[in-house]
Design an enzyme around this catalytic site. Structure first.
Site, PDB file in Angstrom:
ATOM      1  N   GLU A  88     -90.025 -45.118  37.742  1.00  0.00           N
ATOM      2  CA  GLU A  88     -88.666 -44.626  37.474  1.00  0.00           C
ATOM      3  C   GLU A  88     -88.688 -43.500  36.444  1.00  0.00           C
ATOM      4  O   GLU A  88     -89.576 -43.442  35.596  1.00  0.00           O
ATOM      5  CB  GLU A  88     -87.808 -45.774  36.919  1.00  0.00           C
ATOM      6  CG  GLU A  88     -86.928 -46.444  37.957  1.00  0.00           C
ATOM      7  CD  GLU A  88     -85.694 -45.609  38.325  1.00  0.00           C
ATOM      8  OE1 GLU A  88     -85.708 -44.375  38.165  1.00  0.00           O
ATOM      9  OE2 GLU A  88     -84.724 -46.217  38.797  1.00  0.00           O
ATOM     10  N   ASP A 147     -81.812 -47.239  31.963  1.00  0.00           N
ATOM     11  CA  ASP A 147     -80.702 -47.173  31.016  1.00  0.00           C
ATOM     12  C   ASP A 147     -80.100 -48.578  30.888  1.00  0.00           C
ATOM     13  O   ASP A 147     -80.621 -49.402  30.141  1.00  0.00           O
ATOM     14  CB  ASP A 147     -79.715 -46.138  31.572  1.00  0.00           C
ATOM     15  CG  ASP A 147     -78.586 -45.820  30.621  1.00  0.00           C
ATOM     16  OD1 ASP A 147     -78.769 -45.959  29.408  1.00  0.00           O
ATOM     17  OD2 ASP A 147     -77.503 -45.417  31.091  1.00  0.00           O
ATOM     18  N   ASP A 167     -81.706 -35.136  35.988  1.00  0.00           N
ATOM     19  CA  ASP A 167     -80.707 -34.122  36.314  1.00  0.00           C
ATOM     20  C   ASP A 167     -79.405 -34.299  35.559  1.00  0.00           C
ATOM     21  O   ASP A 167     -79.096 -35.366  35.033  1.00  0.00           O
ATOM     22  CB  ASP A 167     -80.372 -34.189  37.806  1.00  0.00           C
ATOM     23  CG  ASP A 167     -79.528 -35.426  38.147  1.00  0.00           C
ATOM     24  OD1 ASP A 167     -79.969 -36.548  37.842  1.00  0.00           O
ATOM     25  OD2 ASP A 167     -78.405 -35.260  38.673  1.00  0.00           O
TER      26      ASP A 167
HETATM   27  P1  IMP Z   1     -79.252 -47.706  34.995  1.00  0.00           P
HETATM   28  O1  IMP Z   1     -78.878 -48.524  36.210  1.00  0.00           O
HETATM   29  O2  IMP Z   1     -78.105 -47.646  34.024  1.00  0.00           O
HETATM   30  O3  IMP Z   1     -80.516 -48.171  34.341  1.00  0.00           O
HETATM   31  O4  IMP Z   1     -79.370 -46.214  35.512  1.00  0.00           O
HETATM   32  C1  IMP Z   1     -80.566 -45.533  35.614  1.00  0.00           C
HETATM   33  C2  IMP Z   1     -80.349 -44.213  36.331  1.00  0.00           C
HETATM   34  O5  IMP Z   1     -79.296 -43.475  35.715  1.00  0.00           O
HETATM   35  C3  IMP Z   1     -81.571 -43.338  36.233  1.00  0.00           C
HETATM   36  O6  IMP Z   1     -82.465 -43.546  37.289  1.00  0.00           O
HETATM   37  C4  IMP Z   1     -80.976 -41.940  36.242  1.00  0.00           C
HETATM   38  O7  IMP Z   1     -80.807 -41.487  37.578  1.00  0.00           O
HETATM   39  C5  IMP Z   1     -79.603 -42.101  35.611  1.00  0.00           C
HETATM   40  N1  IMP Z   1     -79.622 -41.710  34.174  1.00  0.00           N
HETATM   41  C6  IMP Z   1     -79.419 -42.522  33.112  1.00  0.00           C
HETATM   42  N2  IMP Z   1     -79.499 -41.846  31.959  1.00  0.00           N
HETATM   43  C7  IMP Z   1     -79.757 -40.564  32.279  1.00  0.00           C
HETATM   44  C8  IMP Z   1     -79.989 -39.368  31.492  1.00  0.00           C
HETATM   45  O8  IMP Z   1     -79.969 -39.329  30.242  1.00  0.00           O
HETATM   46  N3  IMP Z   1     -80.224 -38.224  32.200  1.00  0.00           N
HETATM   47  C9  IMP Z   1     -80.275 -38.195  33.567  1.00  0.00           C
HETATM   48  N4  IMP Z   1     -80.097 -39.292  34.324  1.00  0.00           N
HETATM   49  C10 IMP Z   1     -79.840 -40.470  33.694  1.00  0.00           C
HETATM   50 MG    MG Z   2     -82.836 -42.004  38.957  1.00  0.00          MG
END
Ligand code: IMP
Ligand code: MG
Length: 205
Positions: free
Chosen positions: A112, A116, A172
Site C-alpha cells: 500500500e 490512514d 495523489d
Molecule cells: P484508509 O482507509 O483511511 O486507510 O485510506 C487509505 C487510502 O486513502 C490510501 O490508500 C490513499 O489512497 C488515501 N489517502 C489517505 N491519506 C492520503 C494522503 O495524505 N495523500 C494521498 N492519499 C491519501
Molecule cells: Mg490508495
C-alpha cells in the site's frame, strides 16, 4: 468538481500547491531498499506474491519488487474507498478490479502507499484471507496512525507521518502529482482558497 480540476490545472502553480518535501527521492530509495532486504530475508524459500493496490501503490510496488532478491509474482487490485481530503473513509470499499490469479497457498504481502484510518486495508485483509492464502502481511510506505480506526497489524512500514496530507511517489491529490519522485506536503490553505474562490464565482451557463 470538473471546474475545480480545470482551475488546478490552469491557475494554480505547482509551487502554490506543494509544500515542503517530507521524503526526498533518495531517502525513499534507501527506505525501499531496506524494506526489500527485510522481505528478501523473511521470504526466502516461500512463494511470495506482492498484491499492489491501485492506483497509489503502483509506483512503490515496482520499485520494491526490484529490491527483493527472490522469485516473486505481482498482481494488482483496484478498489475505491477514499472521498476527498481528510474525510474519514467510510470503510465501504468497492473492488473495481480484482486480482487476475488465485492466491491460494501463496505468501501474500499487500503493498500500500499509505494506511490512514485502516478501514480500506482491513476490508481488503478480510476479503483476501477468505481466499486461503498461505500467509498474508501488509507493507505500507507511509503509516498515519494518528487517524487509525481499524486495529491492524502492519509488518513492514516505511515512514510514519502525522496529519499532513501528502502527494508524490504514487500518492495523489485529485489524481494528480503521483509522478513526483519525492513526497511533498500539500498546501491545504491554497487548495481550500481555490475551492472558496470557485464557490463565489458565478456559474457558467
Ligand atoms: P484508509 O482507509 O483511511 O486507510 O485510506 C487509505 C487510502 O486513502 C490510501 O490508500 C490513499 O489512497 C488515501 N489517502 C489517505 N491519506 C492520503 C494522503 O495524505 N495523500 C494521498 N492519499 C491519501
Ligand atoms: Mg490508495
Amino acid at each position: 468538481m470538473e471546474n475545480f480540476k480545470n482551475t488546478l490545472n490552469s491557475n494554480l502553480l505547482k509551487s502554490e500547491v506543494l509544500g515542503k518535501i517530507l521524503f526526498s527521492s533518495s531517502v525513499i530509495n534507501d527506505k525501499v531498499s531496506e524494506l526489500g532486504n527485510r522481505i528478501t530475508e523473511d521470504y526466502s524459500g516461500k512463494d511470495l506474491l506482492l498484491v499492489s493496490v491501485l492506483r497509489g501503490g503502483a509506483i512503490f510496488v515496482t520499485d520494491l519488487a526490484r529490491k527483493i532478491d527472490i522469485g516473486l509474482t505481482i498482481d494488482f487490485m483496484s478498489i475505491s474507498s477514499y472521498h476527498g481530503i481528510h474525510q474519514t473513509s467510510t470503510g465501504v470499499v468497492k473492488i473495481t478490479k480484482d486480482l487476475e490469479d488465485s492466491i491460494e497457498g501463496k505468501d501474500v504481502i499487500i503493498v500500500e502507499d499509505i494506511i490512514d484510518t485502516g478501514l480500506t486495508i482491513s476490508y481488503l485483509l478480510r476479503n483476501l484471507k477468505s481466499r486461503y492464502p498461505g500467509s498474508i502481511e501488509i507493507c505500507t510506505l507511509l503509516d498515519r496512525n494518528v487517524r487509525r480506526i481499524a486495529n491492524i497489524n502492519i509488518k513492514y512500514i516505511g515512514f510514519s507521518i502525522g496529519e499532513e496530507f501528502v502527494v508524490g511517489y504514487g500518492l495523489d491529490y485529485k489524481q494528480k502529482y503521483r509522478n513526483l519522485d519525492s513526497i511533498y506536503e500539500l498546501k491545504l490553505d491554497m487548495v481550500k482558497k481555490d475551492i472558496e474562490h470557485l464557490q463565489n464565482e458565478p456559474v457558467d451557463t
